[in-house]
Design an enzyme around this catalytic site. Structure first.
Site: not given
Ligand code: ACO
Length: 369
Positions: A254, A305
């Site tokens: 998140h 989710d």
């Molecule tokens: N699975 C695996 N790795 C992940 C995930 C995930 N779900 N989420 C983040 N990471 C990792 C990234 O790959 C990154 O790793 P790195 O630094 O080695 O490259 C690190 O964690 C940071 O990730 P970011 O994408 O920069 O974090 P951000 O704050 O932008 O992400 C987000 C937030 C977009 C929600 C992300 O966690 C994600 O894509 N999750 C999956 C989609 C999801 O579940 N969305 C629902 C959001 S909540 C809602 O709408 C109710």
């Protein structure tokens, strides 16, 4: 220069919701709202700013009940859309078209925006149920004006009277999805509203933003993952392979909640209860294994989710309705934000850092190679 994705940027003020430490809607904790209130009470709270009195709630329910009857041309349109149209696209299109048949379409006064907001909450729930019934070849039946949105959705989707625990579980989920400060879809709604565009335009845009798998679309992807894994015995290997292949696991991580999403701990017991009563403990075991490994290997807790998808599955809801259900819930928060934006408006217009080529001379077409 700001961080990519406006991370950590305070982009405005709101009195609708706080996510600092606890998730609070207009001063009330979701811990209490999800136990003591129905979705309609929370919808009223978000839209009007205060919890309703007994009489106010009764009148609000009557207004929602009246709005369950969709304008005939909207129903007609739903019958004409291509049969494979994703339900999120149906919701987006219907929201836009509903504007044309709203009695207040040309009135952007606060009172008219409130009437439009209340109607949209009820209408979008019925759009979803109608679209689902059409898709599954079932006759259209009227929603019950005396029943709440959760009960009507379950009744219209399943064609039978729902169990009271199922109604309560869906109420809880709708409450938890109702509002979440400046998330991507809400910020979209506010940006559109800040141009002084109308409420339906702002909500239509917000639905588009919610559709993406990094936002609301994740709940449908979560179920796909759980079904793909299948038996609990496959779970550990599946998730270790996924992480080794740098897969993004839907339902985890998140932008704001780095230590955990407060909505998950409210939904988890509901998942456990409904899994037990519907014989779906195997999926709970798969989910537990995936969660354990993602927490251990990536230090990523699940977001709302993750349990929501399982809850909807145990409620027997079709997977293509999961993100549209999020729309039904979040329309309350979006509308509250649109009204707040219009109440004290300033055009949202940030700046970009230019990283393109430096200024260069124009080359006429005949001299370009
Ligand atoms: N699975 C695996 N790795 C992940 C995930 C995930 N779900 N989420 C983040 N990471 C990792 C990234 O790959 C990154 O790793 P790195 O630094 O080695 O490259 C690190 O964690 C940071 O990730 P970011 O994408 O920069 O974090 P951000 O704050 O932008 O992400 C987000 C937030 C977009 C929600 C992300 O966690 C994600 O894509 N999750 C999956 C989609 C999801 O579940 N969305 C629902 C959001 S909540 C809602 O709408 C109710």
């Amino acid at each position: 220069m700001t961080g990519a994705g406006l991370e950590g940027i305070v982009a405005g003020q709101t009195a609708v919701c706080s996510i600092a430490g606890k998730l609070i809607y207009r001063g009330y904790s979701i811990d209490e709202l999800s136990v003591g209130a129905d979705f309609e009470e929370v919808a009223y709270l978000l839209l009007h700013g205060e919890l309703p009195s007994y009489d106010q709630l009764g009148e609000f329910r009557e207004r929602l009940g009246a709005a369950y009857v969709l304008p005939e041309p909207v129903v007609e349109l739903l019958t004409k859309l291509p049969s494979a149209t994703p339900f999120m696209d149906v919701m987006r299109t219907a929201c836009s078209v509903l504007a044309h048949y709203d009695a207040d379409v040309n009135d952007d006064s606060r009172a008219a925006e409130m009437r439009k907001s209340e109607r949209l909450v009820a209408q979008l729930a019925i759009v979803l149920a109608t679209a689902y019934r059409l898709r599954t070849g079932r006759a259209l039946v009227a929603a019950d004006p005396d029943a709440g949105i959760a009960e009507n959705l379950l009744t219209l989707i399943h064609d039978r009277k729902p169990d009271p625990r199922a109604i309560r579980a869906l109420n809880v989920s709708l409450i938890l999805y109702a509002e979440h400060e400046f998330n991507a879809s809400t910020f979209t709604a506010r940006t559109v509203a800040s141009t002084l565009a109308d409420l339906h335009s702002a909500i239509t845009a917000a639905i588009g933003a919610l559709k993406g798998p990094l936002h609301g679309g994740a709940n449908e992807r979560v179920l796909e993952v759980l079904e793909q894994v299948g038996a609990p015995a496959n779970a550990e290997q599946w998730i270790r392979d996924a992480l080794a292949n740098k897969k993004r696991v839907m339902g985890f991580g998140h932008r704001v909640y780095k230590d955990g999403d407060p909505r998950t701990k409210i939904l988890d017991p509901w998942c456990a209860e409904l899994a037990a009563s519907t014989g779906n403990q195997a999926m709970e075991q798969v989910a537990a294994t995936l969660e354990r490994v993602v927490r251990a290997e990536k230090k990523l807790p699940p977001n709302a989710d993750w349990p929501s998808a399982r809850l909807y599955y145990y409620l027997g809801l079709p997977v293509e309705t999961y993100t549209p259900l999020f729309v039904v819930a979040r329309t309350t928060g979006w509308c509250a934000h649109v009204m707040e934006q219009h109440g004290d408006n300033r055009l949202i217009r940030p700046m970009a850092e230019y990283i393109g080529p430096p200024e260069r001379p124009f080359v006429p077409l005949e001299r370009r190679s």
